[in-house]
Motif scaffolding. Structure first.
Motif, PDB file in Angstrom:
ATOM      1  N   ASP A 273       3.693  45.932  36.238  1.00 29.74           N
ATOM      2  CA  ASP A 273       4.018  47.181  35.561  1.00 29.74           C
ATOM      3  C   ASP A 273       3.435  47.274  34.154  1.00 29.74           C
ATOM      4  OD1 ASP A 273       5.508  48.006  37.756  1.00 29.74           O
ATOM      5  OD2 ASP A 273       7.341  47.082  37.008  1.00 29.74           O
ATOM      6  N   SER A 274       3.031  46.120  33.582  1.00 27.85           N
ATOM      7  CA  SER A 274       2.640  46.133  32.169  1.00 27.85           C
ATOM      8  C   SER A 274       1.202  45.722  31.894  1.00 27.85           C
ATOM      9  CB  SER A 274       3.576  45.215  31.359  1.00 27.85           C
ATOM     10  OG  SER A 274       3.439  43.873  31.797  1.00 27.85           O
ATOM     11  N   ASN A 275       0.627  44.883  32.736  1.00 27.97           N
ATOM     12  CA  ASN A 275      -0.712  44.363  32.446  1.00 27.97           C
ATOM     13  C   ASN A 275      -1.403  44.031  33.769  1.00 27.97           C
ATOM     14  OD1 ASN A 275      -2.953  42.705  31.730  1.00 27.97           O
ATOM     15  ND2 ASN A 275      -1.977  42.237  29.762  1.00 27.97           N
ATOM     16  N   GLN A 276      -2.165  44.996  34.283  1.00 27.03           N
ATOM     17  CA  GLN A 276      -2.777  44.839  35.602  1.00 27.03           C
ATOM     18  C   GLN A 276      -3.784  43.696  35.638  1.00 27.03           C
ATOM     19  OE1 GLN A 276      -1.569  46.676  38.029  1.00 27.03           O
ATOM     20  NE2 GLN A 276      -2.833  45.701  39.617  1.00 27.03           N
ATOM     21  N   LYS A 277      -4.496  43.473  34.547  1.00 29.36           N
ATOM     22  CA  LYS A 277      -5.492  42.396  34.509  1.00 29.36           C
ATOM     23  C   LYS A 277      -4.823  41.033  34.645  1.00 29.36           C
ATOM     24  CE  LYS A 277      -9.129  40.367  31.631  1.00 29.36           C
ATOM     25  NZ  LYS A 277      -9.850  40.436  30.330  1.00 29.36           N
ATOM     26  N   ASP A 278      -3.760  40.826  33.852  1.00 32.85           N
ATOM     27  CA  ASP A 278      -3.040  39.551  33.934  1.00 32.85           C
ATOM     28  C   ASP A 278      -2.349  39.402  35.284  1.00 32.85           C
ATOM     29  OD1 ASP A 278      -3.855  38.866  31.432  1.00 32.85           O
ATOM     30  OD2 ASP A 278      -1.951  39.326  30.434  1.00 32.85           O
ATOM     31  N   TYR A 279      -1.839  40.499  35.805  1.00 34.79           N
ATOM     32  CA  TYR A 279      -1.198  40.469  37.121  1.00 34.79           C
ATOM     33  C   TYR A 279      -2.181  39.982  38.178  1.00 34.79           C
ATOM     34  CZ  TYR A 279       0.346  42.196  41.655  1.00 34.79           C
ATOM     35  OH  TYR A 279       0.665  42.292  42.984  1.00 34.79           O
ATOM     36  N   GLU A 280      -3.390  40.529  38.191  1.00 36.21           N
ATOM     37  CA  GLU A 280      -4.395  40.143  39.178  1.00 36.21           C
ATOM     38  C   GLU A 280      -4.781  38.676  39.026  1.00 36.21           C
ATOM     39  OE1 GLU A 280      -5.909  41.461  41.874  1.00 36.21           O
ATOM     40  OE2 GLU A 280      -4.341  42.980  41.722  1.00 36.21           O
ATOM     41  N   GLN A 281      -4.891  38.229  37.785  1.00 32.12           N
ATOM     42  CA  GLN A 281      -5.249  36.829  37.542  1.00 32.12           C
ATOM     43  C   GLN A 281      -4.184  35.891  38.116  1.00 32.12           C
ATOM     44  OE1 GLN A 281      -5.913  35.926  33.411  1.00 32.12           O
ATOM     45  NE2 GLN A 281      -6.553  33.828  33.818  1.00 32.12           N
ATOM     46  N   LEU A 282      -2.912  36.217  37.872  1.00 31.75           N
ATOM     47  CA  LEU A 282      -1.827  35.383  38.374  1.00 31.75           C
ATOM     48  C   LEU A 282      -1.691  35.508  39.891  1.00 31.75           C
ATOM     49  CD1 LEU A 282       0.490  33.447  37.720  1.00 31.75           C
ATOM     50  CD2 LEU A 282       1.954  35.447  37.309  1.00 31.75           C
ATOM     51  N   ARG A 283      -1.846  36.730  40.404  1.00 35.32           N
ATOM     52  CA  ARG A 283      -1.740  36.945  41.850  1.00 35.32           C
ATOM     53  C   ARG A 283      -2.784  36.124  42.608  1.00 35.32           C
ATOM     54  NH1 ARG A 283      -4.197  39.344  45.780  1.00 35.32           N
ATOM     55  NH2 ARG A 283      -5.814  40.188  44.392  1.00 35.32           N
ATOM     56  N   ILE A 284      -4.000  36.120  42.114  1.00 35.46           N
ATOM     57  CA  ILE A 284      -5.079  35.368  42.764  1.00 35.46           C
ATOM     58  C   ILE A 284      -4.795  33.867  42.708  1.00 35.46           C
ATOM     59  CG2 ILE A 284      -7.524  34.755  42.596  1.00 35.46           C
ATOM     60  CD1 ILE A 284      -7.995  37.685  41.673  1.00 35.46           C
ATOM     61  N   ALA A 285      -4.264  33.407  41.567  1.00 35.39           N
ATOM     62  CA  ALA A 285      -3.939  31.984  41.428  1.00 35.39           C
ATOM     63  C   ALA A 285      -2.860  31.569  42.419  1.00 35.39           C
ATOM     64  CB  ALA A 285      -3.491  31.694  40.002  1.00 35.39           C
ATOM     65  N   GLN A 287      -2.144  33.077  45.256  1.00 28.96           N
ATOM     66  CA  GLN A 287      -2.651  33.245  46.612  1.00 28.96           C
ATOM     67  C   GLN A 287      -3.627  32.145  47.012  1.00 28.96           C
ATOM     68  OE1 GLN A 287      -3.544  37.310  47.442  1.00 28.96           O
ATOM     69  NE2 GLN A 287      -4.731  36.854  49.279  1.00 28.96           N
ATOM     70  N   THR A 288      -4.426  31.681  46.068  1.00 31.18           N
ATOM     71  CA  THR A 288      -5.472  30.701  46.393  1.00 31.18           C
ATOM     72  C   THR A 288      -5.111  29.273  46.015  1.00 31.18           C
ATOM     73  OG1 THR A 288      -6.578  30.966  44.244  1.00 31.18           O
ATOM     74  CG2 THR A 288      -7.236  32.468  46.035  1.00 31.18           C
ATOM     75  N   GLY A 289      -4.186  29.104  45.048  1.00 33.72           N
ATOM     76  CA  GLY A 289      -3.864  27.765  44.553  1.00 33.72           C
ATOM     77  C   GLY A 289      -4.924  27.208  43.632  1.00 33.72           C
ATOM     78  N   LYS A 290      -5.898  28.040  43.267  1.00 30.31           N
ATOM     79  CA  LYS A 290      -6.960  27.587  42.369  1.00 30.31           C
ATOM     80  C   LYS A 290      -6.565  27.895  40.925  1.00 30.31           C
ATOM     81  CE  LYS A 290     -10.576  28.260  45.855  1.00 30.31           C
ATOM     82  NZ  LYS A 290     -11.807  29.005  46.227  1.00 30.31           N
ATOM     83  N   THR A 291      -6.353  26.836  40.143  1.00 24.91           N
ATOM     84  CA  THR A 291      -5.887  27.014  38.766  1.00 24.91           C
ATOM     85  C   THR A 291      -6.740  26.204  37.786  1.00 24.91           C
ATOM     86  OG1 THR A 291      -4.294  25.218  39.074  1.00 24.91           O
ATOM     87  CG2 THR A 291      -3.506  27.465  39.485  1.00 24.91           C
ATOM     88  N   PRO A 292      -8.046  26.475  37.707  1.00 23.22           N
ATOM     89  CA  PRO A 292      -8.878  25.751  36.743  1.00 23.22           C
ATOM     90  C   PRO A 292      -8.486  26.063  35.301  1.00 23.22           C
ATOM     91  CG  PRO A 292     -10.091  27.578  37.697  1.00 23.22           C
ATOM     92  CD  PRO A 292      -8.821  27.461  38.466  1.00 23.22           C
TER      93      PRO A 292
END
Length: 349
Positions: A273-285, A287-292
């Protein structure tokens, strides 16, 4: 799952939940209330192992020797004394069995998580291999039920058999939601009700059955469930804000493993609801388990406001656990249980 959500209707205790470390007794202080019982119980955890297979004995002793605070058996001993302040060999024996079951779940968790260390020591799966660890975990569960039969109590067996099913279902439910960014808080509560809180409930209710005080089963179930919920929420908060050396694992491990924990679930909800860019970054992490960029992701969860929400939820669960205690006999053992709730919440500081 057979474990349903329990609501507490008990009147509040006179003291609100405290997270003041300066006024909270240490774990050793609380343990000292039942020191003699605890010492006997601790020896029974080892003494109950009697496999004829040397590898089973070696692995079992390895995982039990890894230590831990023996919190679940401590709760059994405190509950038994609270209901009847007399030494009870049966309660000590049941407490040891409870610890055996808890140890089995940790062995299986380490295999699932591919963990190399627990509490700073090598895990069974790292020391031997996954197959050995799984089979020894199975042995510990089987041995626990073998010992439970000795009580010749069908109600006790019912509580522990139902509870063990719920623990397994909670673990499977966690796997079902692994790497699922759409997991909800309700999903999370269903998971921890099974994988964490259920064993606390078994630890409390078993004591009441042995003491023939089944009128207290509901209050003890409420206490065990809400204490377990609070304990797990605090653990999950510490995955983003704790001391990695004290915890024996790296911060952000839960995120990398894709575990649906409340801090991540709430952070995704707030960021959407507040920061779509950060949301996508966390969502992808998730979903994929990739956290470099693990440090950045941890900071993102911290800055989202998620941890403040989780801390409040942990305190709410703590208060419900304390309210449940008000329906139980008022003595120093009940006070020990109350202090245990304070100590668990104090980890948030």
């Amino acid at each position: 799952m057979t474990c349903t959500s329990l609501s507490s209707t008990a009147a509040p205790l006179s003291t609100a939940p405290s997270v003041n470390l300066s006024s909270t007794p240490s774990y050793a202080d609380i343990q000292s209330i039942v020191a003699d019982d605890f010492e006997i119980m601790d020896k029974q955890v080892f003494g109950s192992l009697n496999s004829k297979v040397q590898l089973v004995m070696s692995v079992s002793q390895h995982v039990i020797n890894a230590g831990g605070k023996r919190m679940r058996p401590l709760i059994t001993l405190l509950c038994a004394r609270m209901l009847n302040d007399e030494p009870s060999k049966q309660a000590m024996h049941l407490a040891a069995i409870t610890e055996m079951l808890h140890t089995a779940t940790l062995v299986h968790d380490d295999v699932i998580d591919e963990s190399g260390q627990r509490r700073g020591k090598p895990t069974a799966n790292a020391t031997w291999d996954n197959a050995t660890a799984v089979l020894v975990g199975d042995y510990l569960i089987a041995r626990a039920f073998n010992l439970l039969v000795g009580f010749q109590s069908l109600p006790l067996l019912q509580v522990f058999s139902d509870g063990t099913c719920d623990i397994a279902e909670g673990e499977v439910l966690q796997l079902q939601h692994q790497h699922n960014p759409q997991a909800t808080e309700e999903d999370y509560l269903n998971i921890i009700d099974g994988k964490t809180s259920r064993l606390f409930m078994m630890a409390t209710q078993g004591a009441a059955i042995l003491q023939n005080q089944t009128q207290h089963l509901q209050a003890l179930a409420d206490f065990g469930q809400h204490f377990g919920n609070a304990f797990q929420i605090v653990d999950d908060v510490l995955d983003y804000s704790g001391d990695s050396e004290l915890m024996g694992k790296n911060l952000g491990d839960d995120l990398a493993e894709g575990k649906p924990t409340l801090p991540t679930i709430k952070a995704l909800e707030l960021l959407k609801d507040s920061n779509q860019k950060d949301y996508e970054q966390l969502r992808i992490a998730v979903q994929t388990g990739k956290t470099p960029n693990a440090e950045q992701l941890i900071a993102l969860v911290r800055n989202s406001g998620s941890l403040d929400y989780c801390k409040q939820r942990a305190l709410e669960e703590t208060k419900l656990a304390q309210q449940a205690l008000s329906n139980l006999p008022d003595n120093r053992y009940r006070q020990g249980l109350y202090q245990l709730t304070e100590l668990a919440s104090a980890r948030l500081l």
